[in-house]
Scaffold this motif. Structure first.
Motif, PDB file in Angstrom:
ATOM      1  N   LYS A 288     -20.039  31.202  38.182  1.00 26.25           N
ATOM      2  CA  LYS A 288     -19.483  29.919  37.744  1.00 26.25           C
ATOM      3  C   LYS A 288     -20.144  29.426  36.456  1.00 26.25           C
ATOM      4  O   LYS A 288     -19.488  28.872  35.568  1.00 26.25           O
ATOM      5  N   HIS A 289     -21.479  29.614  36.391  1.00 28.24           N
ATOM      6  CA  HIS A 289     -22.189  29.105  35.205  1.00 28.24           C
ATOM      7  C   HIS A 289     -21.679  29.794  33.939  1.00 28.24           C
ATOM      8  O   HIS A 289     -21.664  29.206  32.874  1.00 28.24           O
ATOM      9  N   ASN A 290     -21.232  31.051  34.073  1.00 30.26           N
ATOM     10  CA  ASN A 290     -20.733  31.743  32.892  1.00 30.26           C
ATOM     11  C   ASN A 290     -19.341  31.289  32.489  1.00 30.26           C
ATOM     12  O   ASN A 290     -18.964  31.400  31.322  1.00 30.26           O
ATOM     13  N   VAL A 291     -18.582  30.758  33.450  1.00 32.98           N
ATOM     14  CA  VAL A 291     -17.300  30.147  33.075  1.00 32.98           C
ATOM     15  C   VAL A 291     -17.598  28.946  32.170  1.00 32.98           C
ATOM     16  O   VAL A 291     -16.936  28.723  31.154  1.00 32.98           O
ATOM     17  N   LYS A 292     -18.643  28.201  32.521  1.00 32.51           N
ATOM     18  CA  LYS A 292     -19.032  27.052  31.681  1.00 32.51           C
ATOM     19  C   LYS A 292     -19.490  27.499  30.290  1.00 32.51           C
ATOM     20  O   LYS A 292     -19.126  26.906  29.282  1.00 32.51           O
ATOM     21  N   ASN A 293     -20.294  28.576  30.255  1.00 25.38           N
ATOM     22  CA  ASN A 293     -20.736  29.088  28.953  1.00 25.38           C
ATOM     23  C   ASN A 293     -19.530  29.512  28.111  1.00 25.38           C
ATOM     24  O   ASN A 293     -19.478  29.266  26.900  1.00 25.38           O
ATOM     25  N   ALA A 294     -18.545  30.122  28.775  1.00 25.11           N
ATOM     26  CA  ALA A 294     -17.329  30.554  28.072  1.00 25.11           C
ATOM     27  C   ALA A 294     -16.530  29.349  27.577  1.00 25.11           C
ATOM     28  O   ALA A 294     -15.945  29.375  26.489  1.00 25.11           O
ATOM     29  N   MET A 295     -16.505  28.267  28.388  1.00 20.54           N
ATOM     30  CA  MET A 295     -15.800  27.049  27.974  1.00 20.54           C
ATOM     31  C   MET A 295     -16.410  26.467  26.696  1.00 20.54           C
ATOM     32  O   MET A 295     -15.703  26.098  25.757  1.00 20.54           O
ATOM     33  N   ALA A 296     -17.735  26.377  26.694  1.00 16.17           N
ATOM     34  CA  ALA A 296     -18.419  25.795  25.532  1.00 16.17           C
ATOM     35  C   ALA A 296     -18.166  26.645  24.291  1.00 16.17           C
ATOM     36  O   ALA A 296     -17.807  26.128  23.219  1.00 16.17           O
ATOM     37  N   ALA A 297     -18.313  27.956  24.430  1.00 14.25           N
ATOM     38  CA  ALA A 297     -18.127  28.858  23.287  1.00 14.25           C
ATOM     39  C   ALA A 297     -16.687  28.822  22.777  1.00 14.25           C
ATOM     40  O   ALA A 297     -16.435  28.802  21.573  1.00 14.25           O
ATOM     41  N   SER A 298     -15.723  28.793  23.712  1.00 11.14           N
ATOM     42  CA  SER A 298     -14.306  28.766  23.313  1.00 11.14           C
ATOM     43  C   SER A 298     -13.960  27.462  22.597  1.00 11.14           C
ATOM     44  O   SER A 298     -13.148  27.451  21.663  1.00 11.14           O
ATOM     45  N   ALA A 299     -14.571  26.364  23.045  1.00 12.38           N
ATOM     46  CA  ALA A 299     -14.317  25.074  22.388  1.00 12.38           C
ATOM     47  C   ALA A 299     -14.789  25.115  20.932  1.00 12.38           C
ATOM     48  O   ALA A 299     -14.094  24.648  20.022  1.00 12.38           O
ATOM     49  N   VAL A 300     -15.960  25.713  20.711  1.00 18.75           N
ATOM     50  CA  VAL A 300     -16.466  25.848  19.329  1.00 18.75           C
ATOM     51  C   VAL A 300     -15.486  26.695  18.510  1.00 18.75           C
ATOM     52  O   VAL A 300     -15.096  26.330  17.392  1.00 18.75           O
ATOM     53  N   ALA A 301     -15.065  27.820  19.091  1.00 19.04           N
ATOM     54  CA  ALA A 301     -14.171  28.729  18.369  1.00 19.04           C
ATOM     55  C   ALA A 301     -12.841  28.047  18.035  1.00 19.04           C
ATOM     56  O   ALA A 301     -12.310  28.180  16.932  1.00 19.04           O
ATOM     57  N   HIS A 302     -12.332  27.274  18.994  1.00 14.40           N
ATOM     58  CA  HIS A 302     -11.063  26.570  18.777  1.00 14.40           C
ATOM     59  C   HIS A 302     -11.222  25.517  17.664  1.00 14.40           C
ATOM     60  O   HIS A 302     -10.347  25.382  16.796  1.00 14.40           O
ATOM     61  N   LEU A 303     -12.347  24.803  17.679  1.00 10.64           N
ATOM     62  CA  LEU A 303     -12.620  23.810  16.630  1.00 10.64           C
ATOM     63  C   LEU A 303     -12.641  24.464  15.245  1.00 10.64           C
ATOM     64  O   LEU A 303     -12.210  23.877  14.263  1.00 10.64           O
ATOM     65  N   LEU A 304     -13.173  25.680  15.189  1.00  7.28           N
ATOM     66  CA  LEU A 304     -13.315  26.368  13.901  1.00  7.28           C
ATOM     67  C   LEU A 304     -12.113  27.270  13.612  1.00  7.28           C
ATOM     68  O   LEU A 304     -12.190  28.178  12.782  1.00  7.28           O
TER      69      LEU A 304
END
Length: 445
Positions: free
Chosen positions: A274-290
């Motif tokens: 589960k914690h890695n789903v959160k890590n993926a969420m954070a990383a994807s949000a950065v990627a989407h912003l950029l």
């Protein structure tokens, strides 16, 4: 015009990187290390004609500085650092010093756990389409990368110690993965001080900047209520829908930023837990912003291999899976590791205890752990805490012995998990050294 004097305390990766950048920018540079400077770093300093000393601090050569960059490992309580502050000399971290010499877009990632995985994963997502460096607590020093490559973007993994010595550092995108009690020995055993330290990552941000954070983490949410920040907030959650941010809807990650939504299936994400789903969420949000393309984000999440020493599957021997989680240097990290175990587990734990409270692990230990091997110079607290919960509890100070005992105790279908929940400095150089010794011992079985 007399040159500005830059004194650097600590001749490691960040110290030497700062020295090189400082020299290039016209400072009079001096590096001082109370311990021994590694040969590879000495050679760099000598080759670049930078003055240095090791195994001592000569006060007269330090207290005449205009600016001091101190290694994150040196606490403020040290008498020399107190003297520097009393003289009114500015003390900065490498992150602060280096950021003054780049116009790059900076993504700063902090948190008690998951910051290395999130930073590495974010870099992996961005590098497919952008010119981007990875630095901070990880890899080559930020200062040296600015000198050598000066990327257009940087992903920085930043510890609370590095944030303690910033003044103007302002990441365009900040990420706080979570906040749980850690390093309290450096914060007068006040959790609040540590929380404030983590939130310094957003202190210079404006509404043009973004703060991505875990909305399921009460510590973060409560702190934001009490002390609002200027940045645009982008929370992520596994538990509730989020209008502007990221949430999990059944098996899909939904990211909405400025009414622009993308959807990522989690079914093929390489990282487990589960914690890695959160890590993926954070990383994807950065990627989407950029503005990274959706297809690229999806493919990158599916082929990301994870980080060494973080729930790293080493080998299967006689149907027993050996897992290296040496990077779990606090209880919360070990919580994630035990949570993701799906078989009876032989758990290798121990090291320098930073005032740990092991209670949150009890349910997992009762349910999943069949034997505990305490690997530390002082195991008394572990034996007291867990002695009645498992049938087998053994103490050792040698990694190869710990692995041999685990081999004897484990049956086909079991896991052997190194997840120390403690710092490594009693028996090992650092968590990497501890993890490598574990892997070597497993390979030698």
């Amino acid at each position: 015009m007399k040159k500005q004097r830059l004194v650097i305390l600590g001749g490691g990766e960040s110290g030497v990187g700062t020295a090189l950048l400082g020299k290039e920018k016209g400072y009079d540079v001096f590096v001082s290390d109370k311990g021994k400077i590694k040969e590879k770093y000495k050679e760099v300093l000598i080759h670049n004609e930078i003055e240095w000393e090791d195994e001592k601090h000569t006060e007269s050569k330090i207290l005449n500085a205009n600016i001091v960059m101190k290694s994150p490992g040196i606490p403020d309580k040290v008498p020399l650092v107190k003297q520097i502050h009393e003289q009114g000399i500015t003390v900065v971290s490498e992150i602060e010093f280096a950021s003054r010499f780049t116009n790059a877009t900076v993504i700063g990632i902090t948190g008690s756990n998951g910051k290395t995985t999130t930073a590495t994963l974010t870099h992996h997502l961005l590098k497919q389409e952008l010119n981007v460096g990875l630095a901070g607590n990880i890899g080559d020093s930020f200062a040296k990368q600015i000198l050598d490559k000066d990327y257009d973007n940087y992903v920085l993994e930043i510890s609370s110690f590095q944030l303690d010595d910033i003044t103007d550092f302002r990441p365009h995108i900040a990420v706080i993965t979570n906040i749980t009690p850690d390093h309290l020995d450096r914060y007068d055993y006040q959790f609040e001080n540590y929380i404030v330290s983590k939130f310094r990552i957003a202190m210079n941000q404006t509404k043009e900047d973004y703060l991505i954070y875990d909305a399921d983490d009460e510590v973060i949410v409560n702190h934001l209520k009490k002390y609002p920040v200027q940045s645009t907030l982008l929370p992520f959650s596994l538990e509730k829908p989020i209008e502007n941010g990221v949430y999990l809807d059944k098996e899909n990650i939904k990211i909405t930023i400025n009414n622009n939504q993308i959807i990522m299936p989690t079914s093929n994400i390489k990282l487990e837990g589960k914690h890695n789903v959160k890590n993926a969420m954070a990383a994807s949000a950065v990627a989407h912003l950029l503005k990274i393309r959706k297809q690229t984000i999806r493919e990158s999440l599916e082929n990301f291999q994870g980080v060494e020493h973080r729930l790293e599957q080493v080998l299967k021997i006689n149907k027993v899976q050996y897992i290296n989680d040496s990077k779990a240097t606090n209880v919360n990290a070990t919580y994630y590791a035990l949570e993701s175990m799906d078989a009876p587990t032989v758990w290798i734990v121990g090291g320098v205890d930073k005032g740990n409270n092991y209670e949150e692990l009890f349910s997992f230990v009762n349910e999943k752990v069949k034997a505990i091997i305490c690997l530390g110079a002082d195991n008394e607290k572990l034996v007291k805490t867990f002695g009645n919960m498992v049938d087998v509890i053994v103490e050792t100070q040698y990694m190869d012995e710990a692995v041999k005992i685990a081999y004897k105790v484990a049956d086909a279908g079991d896991n052997v998990l190194l997840s120390p929940a403690c710092a490594s400095f009693d028996l090992f150089e650092n968590y990497e050294d501890r993890g490598r010794q574990f892997k070597n011992a497993v390979r030698n079985l």
